[in-house]
Every structure is written in C-alpha cells, then in structure tokens.
Motif scaffolding. Structure first.
Motif, PDB file in Angstrom:
ATOM      1  N   LEU A  27       0.830  -1.205   0.000  1.00 55.62           N
ATOM      2  CA  LEU A  27       0.000   0.000   0.000  1.00 55.62           C
ATOM      3  C   LEU A  27       0.865   1.257   0.000  1.00 55.62           C
ATOM      4  O   LEU A  27       0.578   2.227  -0.695  1.00 55.62           O
ATOM      5  CB  LEU A  27      -0.946  -0.002   1.204  1.00 55.62           C
ATOM      6  CG  LEU A  27      -2.023  -1.084   1.212  1.00 55.62           C
ATOM      7  CD1 LEU A  27      -2.803  -1.042   2.514  1.00 55.62           C
ATOM      8  CD2 LEU A  27      -2.935  -0.969   0.015  1.00 55.62           C
ATOM      9  N   GLU A  28       1.948   1.239   0.759  1.00 53.72           N
ATOM     10  CA  GLU A  28       2.859   2.392   0.808  1.00 53.72           C
ATOM     11  C   GLU A  28       3.562   2.601  -0.534  1.00 53.72           C
ATOM     12  O   GLU A  28       3.863   3.734  -0.906  1.00 53.72           O
ATOM     13  CB  GLU A  28       3.899   2.227   1.917  1.00 53.72           C
ATOM     14  CG  GLU A  28       3.350   2.359   3.310  1.00 53.72           C
ATOM     15  CD  GLU A  28       2.912   3.774   3.692  1.00 53.72           C
ATOM     16  OE1 GLU A  28       3.104   4.729   2.900  1.00 53.72           O
ATOM     17  OE2 GLU A  28       2.365   3.931   4.795  1.00 53.72           O
ATOM     18  N   GLU A  34       7.037   9.410  -8.685  1.00 51.99           N
ATOM     19  CA  GLU A  34       6.594  10.756  -9.048  1.00 51.99           C
ATOM     20  C   GLU A  34       5.104  10.793  -9.384  1.00 51.99           C
ATOM     21  O   GLU A  34       4.387  11.713  -9.020  1.00 51.99           O
ATOM     22  CB  GLU A  34       7.416  11.225 -10.250  1.00 51.99           C
ATOM     23  CG  GLU A  34       7.505  12.715 -10.379  1.00 51.99           C
ATOM     24  CD  GLU A  34       8.486  13.120 -11.448  1.00 51.99           C
ATOM     25  OE1 GLU A  34       8.030  13.696 -12.457  1.00 51.99           O
ATOM     26  OE2 GLU A  34       9.690  12.837 -11.290  1.00 51.99           O
ATOM     27  N   ARG A  35       4.644   9.772 -10.086  1.00 51.46           N
ATOM     28  CA  ARG A  35       3.233   9.687 -10.473  1.00 51.46           C
ATOM     29  C   ARG A  35       2.615   8.476  -9.773  1.00 51.46           C
ATOM     30  O   ARG A  35       2.836   7.343 -10.188  1.00 51.46           O
ATOM     31  CB  ARG A  35       3.132   9.542 -11.987  1.00 51.46           C
ATOM     32  CG  ARG A  35       1.739   9.665 -12.497  1.00 51.46           C
ATOM     33  CD  ARG A  35       1.746   9.720 -14.016  1.00 51.46           C
ATOM     34  NE  ARG A  35       0.414   9.425 -14.479  1.00 51.46           N
ATOM     35  CZ  ARG A  35       0.147   8.830 -15.607  1.00 51.46           C
ATOM     36  NH1 ARG A  35       1.116   8.471 -16.404  1.00 51.46           N
ATOM     37  NH2 ARG A  35      -1.094   8.603 -15.958  1.00 51.46           N
ATOM     38  N   PRO A  36       1.873   8.690  -8.697  1.00 53.12           N
ATOM     39  CA  PRO A  36       1.317   7.558  -7.940  1.00 53.12           C
ATOM     40  C   PRO A  36       0.443   6.644  -8.794  1.00 53.12           C
ATOM     41  O   PRO A  36      -0.211   7.088  -9.728  1.00 53.12           O
ATOM     42  CB  PRO A  36       0.478   8.238  -6.859  1.00 53.12           C
ATOM     43  CG  PRO A  36       1.038   9.605  -6.744  1.00 53.12           C
ATOM     44  CD  PRO A  36       1.512   9.974  -8.120  1.00 53.12           C
ATOM     45  N   ARG A  37       0.477   5.358  -8.467  1.00 53.93           N
ATOM     46  CA  ARG A  37      -0.336   4.348  -9.148  1.00 53.93           C
ATOM     47  C   ARG A  37      -1.186   3.643  -8.091  1.00 53.93           C
ATOM     48  O   ARG A  37      -0.764   2.646  -7.518  1.00 53.93           O
ATOM     49  CB  ARG A  37       0.551   3.345  -9.860  1.00 53.93           C
ATOM     50  CG  ARG A  37       1.420   3.987 -10.898  1.00 53.93           C
ATOM     51  CD  ARG A  37       1.717   2.984 -11.986  1.00 53.93           C
ATOM     52  NE  ARG A  37       2.643   3.549 -12.927  1.00 53.93           N
ATOM     53  CZ  ARG A  37       2.293   3.919 -14.150  1.00 53.93           C
ATOM     54  NH1 ARG A  37       1.065   3.773 -14.537  1.00 53.93           N
ATOM     55  NH2 ARG A  37       3.178   4.408 -14.961  1.00 53.93           N
ATOM     56  N   PRO A  38      -2.381   4.169  -7.841  1.00 53.29           N
ATOM     57  CA  PRO A  38      -3.204   3.558  -6.786  1.00 53.29           C
ATOM     58  C   PRO A  38      -3.709   2.173  -7.168  1.00 53.29           C
ATOM     59  O   PRO A  38      -4.055   1.925  -8.321  1.00 53.29           O
ATOM     60  CB  PRO A  38      -4.361   4.540  -6.624  1.00 53.29           C
ATOM     61  CG  PRO A  38      -4.416   5.290  -7.905  1.00 53.29           C
ATOM     62  CD  PRO A  38      -3.020   5.317  -8.453  1.00 53.29           C
ATOM     63  N   ASN A  82      -2.727  -9.660 -10.810  1.00 53.82           N
ATOM     64  CA  ASN A  82      -2.295 -10.163 -12.109  1.00 53.82           C
ATOM     65  C   ASN A  82      -0.782 -10.432 -12.088  1.00 53.82           C
ATOM     66  O   ASN A  82      -0.071  -9.952 -11.209  1.00 53.82           O
ATOM     67  CB  ASN A  82      -2.707  -9.217 -13.242  1.00 53.82           C
ATOM     68  CG  ASN A  82      -1.991  -7.890 -13.207  1.00 53.82           C
ATOM     69  OD1 ASN A  82      -0.779  -7.810 -13.047  1.00 53.82           O
ATOM     70  ND2 ASN A  82      -2.748  -6.817 -13.367  1.00 53.82           N
ATOM     71  N   ASN A  83      -0.317 -11.220 -13.029  1.00 51.33           N
ATOM     72  CA  ASN A  83       1.090 -11.635 -13.021  1.00 51.33           C
ATOM     73  C   ASN A  83       2.048 -10.460 -13.188  1.00 51.33           C
ATOM     74  O   ASN A  83       3.169 -10.502 -12.684  1.00 51.33           O
ATOM     75  CB  ASN A  83       1.363 -12.710 -14.081  1.00 51.33           C
ATOM     76  CG  ASN A  83       1.096 -12.245 -15.497  1.00 51.33           C
ATOM     77  OD1 ASN A  83      -0.043 -11.924 -15.839  1.00 51.33           O
ATOM     78  ND2 ASN A  83       2.115 -12.233 -16.330  1.00 51.33           N
ATOM     79  N   PHE A  84       1.643  -9.394 -13.846  1.00 51.04           N
ATOM     80  CA  PHE A  84       2.496  -8.219 -13.981  1.00 51.04           C
ATOM     81  C   PHE A  84       2.806  -7.621 -12.609  1.00 51.04           C
ATOM     82  O   PHE A  84       3.971  -7.368 -12.276  1.00 51.04           O
ATOM     83  CB  PHE A  84       1.827  -7.182 -14.895  1.00 51.04           C
ATOM     84  CG  PHE A  84       2.622  -5.932 -15.077  1.00 51.04           C
ATOM     85  CD1 PHE A  84       3.799  -5.940 -15.819  1.00 51.04           C
ATOM     86  CD2 PHE A  84       2.205  -4.742 -14.509  1.00 51.04           C
ATOM     87  CE1 PHE A  84       4.541  -4.778 -15.992  1.00 51.04           C
ATOM     88  CE2 PHE A  84       2.938  -3.578 -14.681  1.00 51.04           C
ATOM     89  CZ  PHE A  84       4.109  -3.599 -15.418  1.00 51.04           C
ATOM     90  N   GLY A  89       5.808  -5.466 -11.101  1.00 50.37           N
ATOM     91  CA  GLY A  89       5.548  -4.425 -12.094  1.00 50.37           C
ATOM     92  C   GLY A  89       4.886  -3.194 -11.513  1.00 50.37           C
ATOM     93  O   GLY A  89       4.319  -3.233 -10.415  1.00 50.37           O
ATOM     94  N   ASP A  90       4.990  -2.094 -12.224  1.00 46.84           N
ATOM     95  CA  ASP A  90       4.438  -0.791 -11.839  1.00 46.84           C
ATOM     96  C   ASP A  90       4.995  -0.284 -10.518  1.00 46.84           C
ATOM     97  O   ASP A  90       4.356   0.504  -9.823  1.00 46.84           O
ATOM     98  CB  ASP A  90       2.903  -0.817 -11.778  1.00 46.84           C
ATOM     99  CG  ASP A  90       2.272  -0.390 -13.092  1.00 46.84           C
ATOM    100  OD1 ASP A  90       2.990   0.165 -13.945  1.00 46.84           O
ATOM    101  OD2 ASP A  90       1.066  -0.610 -13.261  1.00 46.84           O
ATOM    102  N   GLY A  91       6.182  -0.743 -10.141  1.00 48.65           N
ATOM    103  CA  GLY A  91       6.823  -0.238  -8.930  1.00 48.65           C
ATOM    104  C   GLY A  91       6.293  -0.836  -7.640  1.00 48.65           C
ATOM    105  O   GLY A  91       6.261  -0.166  -6.613  1.00 48.65           O
ATOM    106  N   PHE A  92       5.880  -2.103  -7.681  1.00 45.03           N
ATOM    107  CA  PHE A  92       5.386  -2.795  -6.491  1.00 45.03           C
ATOM    108  C   PHE A  92       6.271  -4.007  -6.182  1.00 45.03           C
ATOM    109  O   PHE A  92       5.827  -5.158  -6.271  1.00 45.03           O
ATOM    110  CB  PHE A  92       3.928  -3.223  -6.683  1.00 45.03           C
ATOM    111  CG  PHE A  92       2.972  -2.081  -6.702  1.00 45.03           C
ATOM    112  CD1 PHE A  92       2.509  -1.520  -5.523  1.00 45.03           C
ATOM    113  CD2 PHE A  92       2.544  -1.540  -7.903  1.00 45.03           C
ATOM    114  CE1 PHE A  92       1.625  -0.451  -5.542  1.00 45.03           C
ATOM    115  CE2 PHE A  92       1.655  -0.470  -7.940  1.00 45.03           C
ATOM    116  CZ  PHE A  92       1.204   0.080  -6.747  1.00 45.03           C
ATOM    117  N   PRO A  93       7.534  -3.780  -5.782  1.00 48.19           N
ATOM    118  CA  PRO A  93       8.448  -4.902  -5.548  1.00 48.19           C
ATOM    119  C   PRO A  93       8.052  -5.814  -4.390  1.00 48.19           C
ATOM    120  O   PRO A  93       8.461  -6.971  -4.364  1.00 48.19           O
ATOM    121  CB  PRO A  93       9.793  -4.225  -5.280  1.00 48.19           C
ATOM    122  CG  PRO A  93       9.452  -2.852  -4.824  1.00 48.19           C
ATOM    123  CD  PRO A  93       8.194  -2.486  -5.558  1.00 48.19           C
TER     124      PRO A  93
END
Length: 133
Positions: A27-28, A34-38, A82-84, A89-93
């Motif tokens: 969640l954090e 720079e551009r949040p991805r909720p 999803n597998n991404f 992916g999208d900065g969620f390590p």
C-alpha cells in the motif's frame, strides 16, 4: 469482445500468500514514485491514507481492515493480483515476496465469469480507500 476492448492485457491471475506487513508495504509503494499508481482493493478491504505524510508513511496506522477487523501484520493472507504486479511491475516490488503462488485463469476470463454470475451489476457506493489529513 467488448470487455477485451477496455481491458486488453490478458494477464494471468496469481494467488499468493503475503503477511499483513507486506500488504502494508505494498500500500505504501503506491506513493513511492513521481506519479502515484493507486491499487484498487477488493470489497471488505479498507484503509485510510494521509496525503500530507511523507511517502512511506502515508497509510494511517491502524486503519487497514479486512471485513471490519484490523489487519494483523504478522498473519498470512491470500491475495490475488495479475502476473504483472505479482512480478513487481508498476513499482510494487513487495509483491515479489509472495509465497505459495498459484497461477490461475486470465484476468479477462475472471471478469467474464464474474459478470455472468453477478449481472446485472449495481454501483458499489462503499468507500474502501479514504483520504484523511
């Protein structure tokens, strides 16, 4: 065909086990760029966030709940993404830390099954994610 037009990715769904602590880390991670991805969370999962707090400290302590009960940071929970996203992916390590992974059907197949079971749909008026300041 109409669903594929609005959701053309065809990602596989991955169900994994995460701890409550890992879920809060994920969640954090929404605000660590720079551009949040909720993330859009499932019904029954709720939390509050403070947009004025620094990244890494925006989830309001004690606000994360599952079916009205506080999320136990030491407990294990089954989560499907999803597998991404499952692969960071999208900065969620933190999703990479998920264990006991099971790959299921594609996201579009799941959406079709859901619509067949729950149609006609009604608008969900609940507030799962609440911004506080």
């Amino acid at each position: 065909g109409e669903l594929f037009t609005v959701h053309p990715f065809g990602n596989m769904l991955v169900t994994m086990t995460l701890t409550g602590e890992q879920i809060v880390q994920i969640l954090e991670q929404q605000w660590q760029r720079e551009r949040p991805r909720p993330l859009h969370v499932s019904r029954g999962f709720n939390y509050e966030w403070n947009g004025k707090a620094p990244p890494g400290q925006r989830v309001v302590p004690g606000s994360v709940t599952l079916h009205g009960k506080p999320l136990d940071r030491a407990a294990s929970y089954r989560v499907t993404v999803n597998n991404f996203l499952a692969d960071g992916g999208d900065g969620f390590p933190a999703f990479v830390q998920g264990e006991q992974r099971v790959v299921g059907i594609t996201d579009i197949e799941a959406m079709i099954d859901y619509l067949r079971t729950h149609s006609p749909l009604s608008r969900d008026t609940g507030t799962r994610i609440r911004r506080v300041e």
